[in-house]
Scaffold this motif. Structure first.
Motif, PDB file in Angstrom:
ATOM      1  N   ILE A 266       0.913  -0.981  -0.104  1.00  0.00           N
ATOM      2  CA  ILE A 266       0.025   0.053  -0.146  1.00  0.00           C
ATOM      3  C   ILE A 266       0.738   1.186  -0.048  1.00  0.00           C
ATOM      4  O   ILE A 266       0.809   2.124  -0.665  1.00  0.00           O
ATOM      5  CB  ILE A 266      -0.926   0.105   1.036  1.00  0.00           C
ATOM      6  N   GLU A 267       1.858   1.167   0.825  1.00  0.00           N
ATOM      7  CA  GLU A 267       2.906   2.246   0.898  1.00  0.00           C
ATOM      8  C   GLU A 267       3.484   2.562  -0.568  1.00  0.00           C
ATOM      9  O   GLU A 267       3.967   3.631  -1.007  1.00  0.00           O
ATOM     10  CB  GLU A 267       4.136   1.983   2.000  1.00  0.00           C
ATOM     11  N   ALA A 268       3.656   1.427  -1.145  1.00  0.00           N
ATOM     12  CA  ALA A 268       4.394   1.545  -2.483  1.00  0.00           C
ATOM     13  C   ALA A 268       3.518   2.064  -3.420  1.00  0.00           C
ATOM     14  O   ALA A 268       3.745   2.392  -4.546  1.00  0.00           O
ATOM     15  CB  ALA A 268       4.647   0.165  -3.208  1.00  0.00           C
ATOM     16  N   SER A 269       2.348   2.661  -3.308  1.00  0.00           N
ATOM     17  CA  SER A 269       1.344   3.094  -4.112  1.00  0.00           C
ATOM     18  C   SER A 269       1.342   4.855  -4.227  1.00  0.00           C
ATOM     19  O   SER A 269       0.636   5.303  -4.701  1.00  0.00           O
ATOM     20  CB  SER A 269      -0.107   2.757  -3.914  1.00  0.00           C
ATOM     21  N   ARG A 270       2.477   5.217  -3.594  1.00  0.00           N
ATOM     22  CA  ARG A 270       2.675   6.686  -3.461  1.00  0.00           C
ATOM     23  C   ARG A 270       2.522   7.530  -4.825  1.00  0.00           C
ATOM     24  O   ARG A 270       2.123   8.470  -4.875  1.00  0.00           O
ATOM     25  CB  ARG A 270       3.810   7.008  -2.628  1.00  0.00           C
TER      26      ARG A 270
END
Lengths: 283, 291
Positions: B74-78
Motif C-alpha cells: 500500500i505504501e508503494a502506491s505513493r
C-alpha cells in the motif's frame, strides 16, 4: 477412427511443444536440478520424451539410458541408437540381463517353479526403474516418465516400473497424439512406423496383447474420459459393446496403479487426504 | 469529462508458491519498473503474492490488511497506483481471494472474489469464503471495477460494474491452460479472448486482463495479459507463457466514441432487469434457496 473424433484429437503441434518444453524447463530447474535422465527403448514414447527434453534443455542436460535384456529385439537397440544419433545426445547402455537372471535363478529355486512371462516382464520393467533412479542420484538428474495417457488409463504398464518417474511430459497425450507430435518433431521414421511393443518377449506387440488397437482405445477413451459420455451412450453411437465395456473395466481395475498407496486414516491430518500441498510447494 | 488518458502496466510473472516474501520483492520491483515506464497504475495477477494453488498453505500465507507485507505494498502506491492480489484474512478468521487497489499510499478499494470454482481441476471454495459485493470505485480512469478470474466468467459481473458506470474493469487472473490440445481450439485461452472482446463492446469500457505465467504441479498458466478496448480491439497484448510487463495507454475518448456509436449501456433498462430478477428469484425460491 471417425473423422470428427480424429479432428478433436488432432494436435496443434507447435503449441503443445511449447507447453511441454516449458513444463520440463520450469519443473526441472525450479526444484534445483539442471539435468534429466530417461530410459530410451527404441519405441515412440521414449523417443518423443527424448526429443522434447532435448528441445527444452539442450543436449548437454539430457541423458538417455538404453537397458536391453538378452531377449530384447535387436531393432529396439538400433532404433534407440537412431534417436541418440538424431539428437546427438549422451547415452549409456546398461544391460539388465545379469541382475534379472540372477534374481530369477534364486527365486525360481526358492519357490520351486518357473516365473511366468508376466512376472519376468514386471521384473525387467522394475530393474530399469531401479537403474534409472540410481543414475538419477549419480548424475544429479531427474527421471523423466515415458508413459502416455492411453497406457496410463489402460494400466498397461508396470506399477513402480515403467510407470515410475519424477516428471512425465507426455502423460496427457493419447497414443495417436504421441504419433503426431513425434512426427512433427522429427523422430526417425523406423521408430514412427513400427508396431508398439513392450518388448518383454519375442514378437510381443501391445495391440496383440491388449486385443484391440490403440486407435480403437483412443477413440473410446476420449469419448468416455474427456467428453464424459457414459459407456451406454458410446455403445449407442455404434461401437462394439464388448470393446467399450472391456476398456472401461480395464481403466477401473487399474486405478490403483495411478495412485499413491492408500493410508489407513487415524489422525485429523492424513497424508493424501487432508494434508494438502502441491509438490511444487515453495518453488 | 472524468479523465483523458492514463497508462497501465501489467506485471505478468510466475509467483513462487507459498513464498510471500519472494513474491513481495517481485511486486516492489515491478512497481519501480512501472514507475520508470511512467505508468499511473500497475496491475498484478490473481494471488500473485502467494501463488495460485495454496491449498493447506492458505493458513500461513494469509495476510490481514494491517500486516506489514500488505502495508508495504500500500505504501508503494505513493507514486503509482497498485492493484495487487493476496489471500486476505479477516478479523473473524475468514480467508478471501482479494484484490486491493492502493493509491497515494492508501487502500482505496478491496474486491473479494465472488465465485470460487470447485469444478474440474478447481477446489477454491474448500479453502476460501466468497465475497459479497461487486462495486465500482473512483480511481485513475474515473469509475473502475475489479473482477477476479472466475468472477468474469459470470455474465452478471461485468454487467453490474457497467451499470455502476465503470469505464475500466480490471481482471487479475490465474487461468490455467487446458482443453488446448486440438489444432482448431485454443481452449481457455480462446475463451478468455472472446469473452473480453464481447464484454468490452457490450459494456463500452476497457478490460485490463492480468494473467500469470509459470507452472504449478504441471498446470500451465499461459499469461496473454493485455488491454481490450471498448471497440473490441486489443490496445496492447502481452506474450504467452513468459514474464513481461505489458504497458498500454487507456484513452477515455475511445469509451466516449464507443458509447455514442453503440449506446447499449445508455439504453440499458436496469429497473426492468431488477423487476424480472426479483420475479425469477421468486420462481426459483419455490424449489430451492439460491443466492
Amino acid at each position: 477412427m471417425r473423422p470428427e473424433i480424429e479432428a478433436k484429437l488432432s494436435l496443434n503441434p507447435s503449441l503443445v511443444t511449447s507447453v511441454l518444453t516449458g513444463f520440463l524447463r520450469d519443473e526441472v530447474t525450479k526444484v534445483g536440478f539442471q539435468k534429466v535422465v530417461f530410459g530410451l527403448s527404441g519405441g515412440i514414447d521414449s523417443a518423443l520424451t527424448a526429443f522434447l527434453a532435448t528441445e527444452a534443455l539442450g543436449r548437454d542436460r539430457v541423458h538417455a539410458v538404453l537397458m536391453p535384456y538378452r531377449t530384447s529385439s535387436r531393432s529396439s537397440v538400433e532404433d534407440a541408437l537412431k534417436v541418440v544419433e538424431a539428437l546427438q545426445i549422451p547415452h549409456t547402455v546398461i544391460d539388465i540381463t545379469a541382475p534379472v537372471d540372477a534374481y530369477f535363478a534364486q527365486v525360481d529355486r526358492i519357490l520351486g517353479y518357473e516365473a511366468s512371462a508376466l512376472r519376468r516382464g514386471n521384473r525387467m520393467a522394475r530393474e530399469r526403474m531401479v537403474t534409472l533412479y540410481d543414475l538419477s542420484a549419480a548424475m544429479n538428474a531427474l527421471v523423466l516418465g515415458t508413459s502416455n495417457k492411453t497406457e496410463l488409463l489402460l494400466g498397461y504398464g508396470t506399477q513402480f516400473g515403467d510407470m515410475a518417474s519424477a516428471l512425465n511430459p507426455i502423460g496427457d497425450l493419447y497414443k495417436c497424439q504421441v504419433r503426431q507430435l513425434a512426427a512433427h518433431l522429427g523422430v526417425p521414421q523406423s521408430v514412427l512406423e513400427k508396431a508398439p511393443s513392450a518388448d518383454l518377449w519375442a514378437d510381443q506387440t501391445d495391440e496383440k496383447e491388449l486385443g484391440f488397437t490403440y486407435d480403437e482405445a483412443d477413440e473410446i477413451l476420449y469419448q468416455w474420459v474427456d467428453l464424459r459420455m457414459s459407456p451406454d451412450e458410446i455403445v449407442s453411437r455404434g461401437y462394439p459393446e464388448r470393446l467399450v465395456r472391456g476398456i472401461v473395466e480395464r481403466v477401473r481395475r487399474n486405478q490403483y496403479k495411478r495412485r499413491m498407496p492408500i493410508i489407513a486414516k487415524l489422525s485429523g491430518r492424513t497424508i493424501g487426504l487432508d494434508f494438502r500441498y502441491l509438490r511444487d510447494w515453495g518453488t | 469529462m472524468a479523465w483523458s488518458a492514463f497508462r497501465v502496466a501489467i506485471a505478468q510473472f510466475a509467483p513462487k508458491l507459498g513464498d510471500v516474501s519472494a513474491n513481495l520483492t517481485r511486486h516492489l520491483e515491478y512497481v519501480n519498473e512501472a514507475q520508470r515506464a511512467n505508468a499511473q497504475v500497475v496491475v498484478f495477477p490473481e494471488l500473485a503474492l502467494t501463488g495460485y494453488q495454496t491449498q493447506d498453505l492458505t493458513l500461513e500465507v494469509a495476510r490481514h490488511v494491517s500486516h506489514p507485507d500488505i502495508r508495504r505494498l500500500i505504501e508503494a502506491s505513493r507514486h503509482v497506483d497498485v492493484l495487487f492480489s493476496f489471500v486476505e484474512e479477516t478479523d473473524d478468521c475468514r480467508f478471501f481471494v482479494t484484490a486491493a487497489y492502493a493509491s497515494g499510499g492508501r487502500l482505496v478499494h478491496r474486491h473479494r472474489k465472488l465465485y470460487l470454482p470447485t469444478y474440474g481441476m478447481f477446489d477454491e471454495r474448500r479453502y476460501f469464503a466468497p465475497g459479497d459485493h461487486v462495486r465500482t470505485f473512483f480511481a485513475q480512469g474515473g469509475q473502475a471495477g475489479v473482477l477476479i478470474c472466475e468472477d468474469a466468467w459470470h455474465l452478471s459481473s461485468p454487467y453490474l460494474l457497467a451499470v455502476q458506470g465503470a469505464s475500466v474493469i480490471y481482471v487479475p487472473a490465474s487461468s490455467p491452460w487446458r482443453n488446448t490440445m486440438a489444432a482448431s481450439d485454443f481452449g481457455s485461452h480462446a475463451f478468455w479472448r472472446q469473452l473480453l472482446q464481447v464484454y468490452a463492446q457490450l459494456c463500452g469500457c476497457f478490460f485490463v486482463f492480468a494473467n500469470r505465467v509459470g507452472y504449478e504441479d504441471g498446470v500451465h498458466f499461459y499469461g496473454g495479459s493485455g488491454v481490450m478496448g471498448p471497440d473490441g480491439e486489443w490496445v496492447a497484448e502481452g506474450p504467452a507463457s513468459e514474464d513481461a510487463m505489458v504497458v498500454a495507454d487507456l484513452d477515455f475518448r475511445m469509451v466516449r466514441r464507443a458509447r455514442y456509436t453503440t449506446p447499449l449501456m445508455r439504453d440499458e433498462r436496469v429497473r426492468l432487469v431488477l423487476a424480472e430478477m426479483q420475479e425469477a428469484l421468486r420462481r426459483r425460491a419455490t424449489d430451492e434457496t439460491g443466492d
